[in-house]
Design a protein around this motif. Structure first.
Motif, short mmCIF file in Angstrom:
data_model
loop_
_atom_site.label_atom_id
_atom_site.label_comp_id
_atom_site.label_asym_id
_atom_site.label_seq_id
_atom_site.Cartn_x
_atom_site.Cartn_y
_atom_site.Cartn_z
N LEU A 458 -30.02 -66.34 38.09
CA LEU A 458 -30.75 -66.52 36.84
C LEU A 458 -32.03 -65.71 36.90
O LEU A 458 -32.53 -65.38 37.99
CB LEU A 458 -31.08 -68.00 36.60
N LEU A 459 -32.60 -65.41 35.73
CA LEU A 459 -33.87 -64.69 35.68
C LEU A 459 -34.55 -65.00 34.36
O LEU A 459 -33.93 -65.49 33.41
CB LEU A 459 -33.67 -63.18 35.88
N GLY A 460 -35.84 -64.70 34.29
CA GLY A 460 -36.62 -64.94 33.08
C GLY A 460 -37.93 -64.19 33.14
O GLY A 460 -38.32 -63.65 34.17
N GLY A 461 -38.64 -64.14 32.01
CA GLY A 461 -39.90 -63.42 31.91
C GLY A 461 -40.24 -63.19 30.46
O GLY A 461 -39.88 -64.00 29.58
N PRO A 462 -40.98 -62.12 30.14
CA PRO A 462 -41.25 -61.80 28.73
C PRO A 462 -39.96 -61.70 27.93
O PRO A 462 -38.89 -61.40 28.46
CB PRO A 462 -41.98 -60.45 28.82
N ARG A 463 -40.09 -61.93 26.61
CA ARG A 463 -38.90 -62.03 25.77
C ARG A 463 -38.11 -60.73 25.74
O ARG A 463 -36.88 -60.75 25.66
CB ARG A 463 -39.31 -62.42 24.36
N LEU A 464 -38.79 -59.59 25.77
CA LEU A 464 -38.09 -58.32 25.78
C LEU A 464 -37.79 -57.95 27.23
O LEU A 464 -38.60 -57.33 27.93
CB LEU A 464 -38.94 -57.23 25.12
N GLY A 465 -36.62 -58.37 27.70
CA GLY A 465 -36.25 -58.16 29.09
C GLY A 465 -34.78 -58.43 29.30
O GLY A 465 -34.00 -58.62 28.36
N GLY A 573 -30.23 -55.65 29.07
CA GLY A 573 -31.39 -55.91 28.25
C GLY A 573 -32.58 -55.07 28.65
O GLY A 573 -32.95 -55.03 29.83
N ASN A 574 -33.17 -54.31 27.72
CA ASN A 574 -34.37 -53.48 27.94
C ASN A 574 -34.13 -52.46 29.05
O ASN A 574 -35.00 -52.20 29.88
CB ASN A 574 -35.59 -54.34 28.27
N GLY A 575 -32.92 -51.90 29.08
CA GLY A 575 -32.62 -50.88 30.08
C GLY A 575 -32.34 -51.42 31.46
O GLY A 575 -32.29 -50.64 32.42
N SER A 576 -32.15 -52.72 31.62
CA SER A 576 -31.90 -53.30 32.93
C SER A 576 -30.41 -53.22 33.27
O SER A 576 -29.55 -53.24 32.39
CB SER A 576 -32.36 -54.76 32.97
N TYR A 577 -30.13 -53.18 34.57
CA TYR A 577 -28.75 -53.17 35.05
C TYR A 577 -28.77 -53.51 36.53
O TYR A 577 -29.73 -53.22 37.25
CB TYR A 577 -28.10 -51.80 34.84
N GLY A 578 -27.67 -54.17 36.99
CA GLY A 578 -27.52 -54.46 38.41
C GLY A 578 -28.73 -55.15 39.00
O GLY A 578 -29.12 -56.25 38.59
N HIS A 579 -29.40 -54.50 39.95
CA HIS A 579 -30.58 -55.05 40.62
C HIS A 579 -31.88 -54.42 40.12
O HIS A 579 -32.93 -54.65 40.71
CB HIS A 579 -30.45 -54.84 42.13
N SER A 580 -31.81 -53.61 39.06
CA SER A 580 -32.99 -52.98 38.47
C SER A 580 -33.33 -53.72 37.18
O SER A 580 -32.60 -53.61 36.18
CB SER A 580 -32.72 -51.49 38.20
N LEU A 581 -34.45 -54.44 37.20
CA LEU A 581 -34.82 -55.33 36.10
C LEU A 581 -36.12 -54.84 35.47
O LEU A 581 -37.07 -54.47 36.18
CB LEU A 581 -34.99 -56.76 36.61
N HIS A 582 -36.17 -54.86 34.12
CA HIS A 582 -37.33 -54.32 33.40
C HIS A 582 -37.71 -55.28 32.26
O HIS A 582 -36.84 -55.68 31.47
CB HIS A 582 -37.03 -52.93 32.83
N TRP A 583 -39.01 -55.61 32.17
CA TRP A 583 -39.54 -56.44 31.10
C TRP A 583 -40.66 -55.69 30.39
O TRP A 583 -41.33 -54.83 30.98
CB TRP A 583 -40.10 -57.76 31.65
N TYR A 584 -40.90 -56.05 29.11
CA TYR A 584 -41.98 -55.43 28.33
C TYR A 584 -42.63 -56.48 27.44
O TYR A 584 -41.96 -57.35 26.89
CB TYR A 584 -41.43 -54.30 27.44
N GLN A 585 -43.98 -56.36 27.32
CA GLN A 585 -44.74 -57.23 26.43
C GLN A 585 -45.86 -56.39 25.81
O GLN A 585 -46.57 -55.67 26.51
CB GLN A 585 -45.34 -58.41 27.20
N ASP A 586 -45.99 -56.46 24.47
CA ASP A 586 -46.92 -55.57 23.79
C ASP A 586 -48.38 -55.92 24.09
O ASP A 586 -49.22 -55.03 24.24
CB ASP A 586 -46.67 -55.58 22.28
N ARG A 587 -48.73 -57.19 24.19
CA ARG A 587 -50.10 -57.60 24.51
C ARG A 587 -50.04 -58.58 25.67
O ARG A 587 -49.23 -59.51 25.66
CB ARG A 587 -50.80 -58.24 23.30
N GLN A 594 -45.71 -62.74 33.94
CA GLN A 594 -44.91 -62.93 35.15
C GLN A 594 -43.44 -63.05 34.80
O GLN A 594 -43.07 -63.57 33.73
CB GLN A 594 -45.36 -64.18 35.91
N ALA A 595 -42.62 -62.56 35.69
CA ALA A 595 -41.18 -62.70 35.58
C ALA A 595 -40.66 -63.38 36.85
O ALA A 595 -41.29 -63.31 37.91
CB ALA A 595 -40.51 -61.34 35.39
#
Length: 651
Positions: A458-465, A573-587, A594-595
């Motif tokens: 499982l994983l979590g963080g900013p909504r755009l991720g 989601g947001n260009g993530s795949y496999g073991h490479s995870l990416h999150w984005y938040q505008d402000r 934190q993720a």
């Protein structure tokens, strides 16, 4: 010409041969290369070219006898042709242009030539020569004297005439102008002088660039006729200083000289900054002025006086004014007051975390915009060490102050990269550090690169991720397993279907559909085999054999993928795949978001898949027994024929 020179050279060579010589062979004649070399030497320009002649002095005499006398002193280093200070005759017609009636060189007549442009040339030998030109000026109001060979000094003795084009030291410009003097002492108007020559008309465009430094670009354009010389004075603005070379300034005015055919001139000046600026068009009818203002945003400008003729030029604010003679314009300038606000802006903050077994590497990229120089303090997390620091691609020394990284900033954009090492290794529950930024930021990015030996659950963080899509797919498969468990003709119950789908989820979805289809096809064969014709019965049996081989291959592939491959958790989601995870938040406020990631070692996944493979091998034995019974129901390859009456015996 080249032919004449070659012929003369041949004659000289022939004369140098002995008289009693007889016919000679071809080898005794000069070669073509030798002739070419001698020809080049004969036609080569003198070493002093193009400065073989200099005009030392020009004396001008004009009195009541209405005869203009010019005495030109010329020093010559090699025989050359020298242009004379005489107006050119376009088309061979005088048209009110002064021309000399007598030309003498050292008291004797001279050889003259007029070129295609109407300019007059004289031939002079080596040495110093005195050239005298004399001509009548009766009926002329002005005389233009071009200076193609500019003298070092000009002297004059005039009576009833005014001379322009020289400064107080006798240094001339590119042309001289003689104007008949009126009774009041000034130049005579065109009506009094006969009006043979139109007065010059000039357009003076002043472009004022008002920024941190003030600069004026002045361009003068001749309008109308261009076959006369122009000698005039263009006044400077208050506080203007000419910086261009070869421009003569006297009495706060540029002494401008344009020779016949020359239509424009320009120069650049500095302007002293001031709170107010006043411009006034000279009350004269031979100059038309244009004022253009390029004002930087650091200035607030208010105009008073005349209205602009245009406000913009190519979408740029460039107010332009075209005054009448004598009109004026006032310009008041002030610096806009700055508002209180932040002088430092954080445009982008990106944290890249690469966790290891016992420590983690962090890469923090910041893009700052500063309106003034200063310092920026970046708070550091406890247990974090700075290993490298670069600003705009250049390595910088690390300066720490009480758990903060201190950076020196200059005005403008700063690209900062900080490499960190923390003592926090990877764990089942991994959270990215809550990196403090020291000021509110925007465009926060989190990049997490997990090792390949971790199984992400499982994983979590900013909504755009990213998100783990596997659990949603597995929920759909469990729902399908519950429905298939109600199909009593098949040997699997709901929990068996669920376990089977868990392993098949690591291979494409269509593979699970093929396995389900295999069970359904065998159930149909056991129920309807006796109703088939002989041909369809054989085709069905052959198809079931091929389908069984395909199902066994798919099951083997699922076991191999589970035991040897990486778990396919369908992370996207947001260009993530496999073991490479990416999150984005505008402000992101004062610190990075934190993720988190819930993961286990990969051997846990391999152990579960091993248990699943053992269960599958055990269950598959029972499924194959059931499949054999369905496959052989009513016959293995040929459907049995029902019993009937025996045929009658033979007679």
């Amino acid at each position: 010409s080249g032919g004449v020179a070659a012929a003369a050279l041949a004659v000289l060579l022939a004369g140098a041969l002995p008289h009693p010589a007889r016919a000679q062979s071809a080898d005794a004649l000069p070669t073509q290369s030798l002739l070419d070399q001698l020809r080049e030497k004969l036609l080569a320009p003198p070493e002093c070219a193009p400065d073989c002649a200099e005009a030392a002095r020009l004396w001008i005499g004009l009195g009541t006898d209405q005869v203009l006398n010019l005495r030109l002193s010329v020093d010559v280093q090699a025989p050359v042709a020298v242009p004379l200070p005489v107006p050119a005759l376009a088309g061979g017609e005088q048209g009110g242009v002064w021309q000399p009636q007598r030309i003498l060189v050292d008291g004797s007549d001279a050889a003259l030539r007029r070129d295609e442009d109407g300019n007059l040339w004289i031939r002079l030998g080596v040495g110093r020569h005195e050239v005298l030109l004399a001509g009548d000026v009766a009926g002329l109001g002005q005389v233009q004297l071009p200076l193609p060979l500019k003298p070092h000094h000009v002297g004059a003795q005039l009576e009833g005439w005014l001379l322009s084009g020289i400064d107080d030291n006798g240094v001339a410009g590119d042309a001289l102008q003689l104007l008949r003097q009126s009774a009041s002492g000034g130049p005579a108007p065109a009506a009094e002088s006969g009006g043979q020559v139109l007065p010059p008309l000039l357009r003076v465009t002043r472009s004022l660039h008002l920024g941190l430094d003030w600069q004026v670009d002045t361009a003068v354009q001749r309008l109308g006729v261009a076959y006369t010389a122009v000698n005039t004075a263009i006044p400077l603005l208050p506080g203007e200083t000419v910086t261009s070379e070869d421009m003569r300034v006297r009495d706060a005015a540029v002494q401008l000289s344009l020779v016949p055919g020359e239509t424009s001139a320009s120069w650049t000046s500095r302007l002293a900054p001031a709170a107010t600026l006043s411009l006034r068009a000279a009350p004269r009818d031979d100059v038309v002025e244009v004022w253009q203002f390029d004002i930087a945003p650091i200035w607030h400008a208010e105009f008073a006086g005349i209205a602009p003729v245009q406000h913009q030029d190519n979408s740029w604010w460039l107010p332009s004014f075209q005054p009448w003679p004598g009109e004026s314009l006032q310009l008041a300038l002030s610096r806009p007051q700055g508002l209180n606000g932040a002088t430092l802006t954080l445009d982008t903050a990106q944290l890249t975390l690469t966790p290891g077994r016992h420590a983690s590497d962090e890469l923090l990229d910041l893009r700052l915009r500063s309106t003034q120089g200063g310092h920026y303090a970046l708070p550091l997390e406890p247990g974090t060490t700075v290993t490298a620091l670069t600003v705009n691609g250049a390595s910088q020394p690390v300066q720490l102050d009480g758990g903060r990284l201190v950076l020196s900033l200059s005005p403008g954009v700063q690209q900062i990269r900080v490499q960190l090492r923390s003592d926090r290794g990877i764990s089942a529950w991994l959270r990215t550090p809550a990196q403090a930024l020291g000021l509110d930021g925007t465009n926060a990015r989190l990049d997490l690169e997990l090792p390949q030996d971790r199984w992400i659950l499982l994983l979590g963080g900013p909504r755009l991720g990213p998100a783990v899509l596997f659990w949603g797919v597995l929920a759909v498969l469990f729902a399908i397993a519950a429905m298939l468990g109600r199909w009593r003709e098949l040997p699997l119950r709901a929990w068996q279907w669920a376990l089977l789908f868990v392993g098949l989820s690591q291979i494409p979805v269509w593979a699970a559909a093929v396995v389900v289809g295999w069970f359904a096809a065998l159930a149909w064969r056991g129920r309807n085999g006796n109703t088939l014709t002989a041909r369809r019965f054989k085709l069905t049996q052959a198809g079931l054999v091929l389908l069984t081989a395909l199902v066994l291959a798919l099951l083997f592939d699922a076991i191999a993928a589970g035991l040897l491959g990486q778990p396919e958790m369908q992370i996207a989601g947001n260009g993530s795949y496999g073991h490479s995870l990416h999150w984005y938040q505008d402000r992101c406020g004062n610190s990075l978001p934190q993720a988190w990631v819930l993961s286990t070692p990969l051997w846990v996944y391999r152990l579960l898949m091993l248990l699943w493979a053992l269960w599958l091998a055990n269950a598959l034995l029972g499924w194959l027994r059931w499949a054999w019974l369905q496959f052989t129901a009513g016959g293995l390859w040929q459907r049995p024929v029902a019993a009937g009456p025996h045929p009658p015996p033979l007679q």
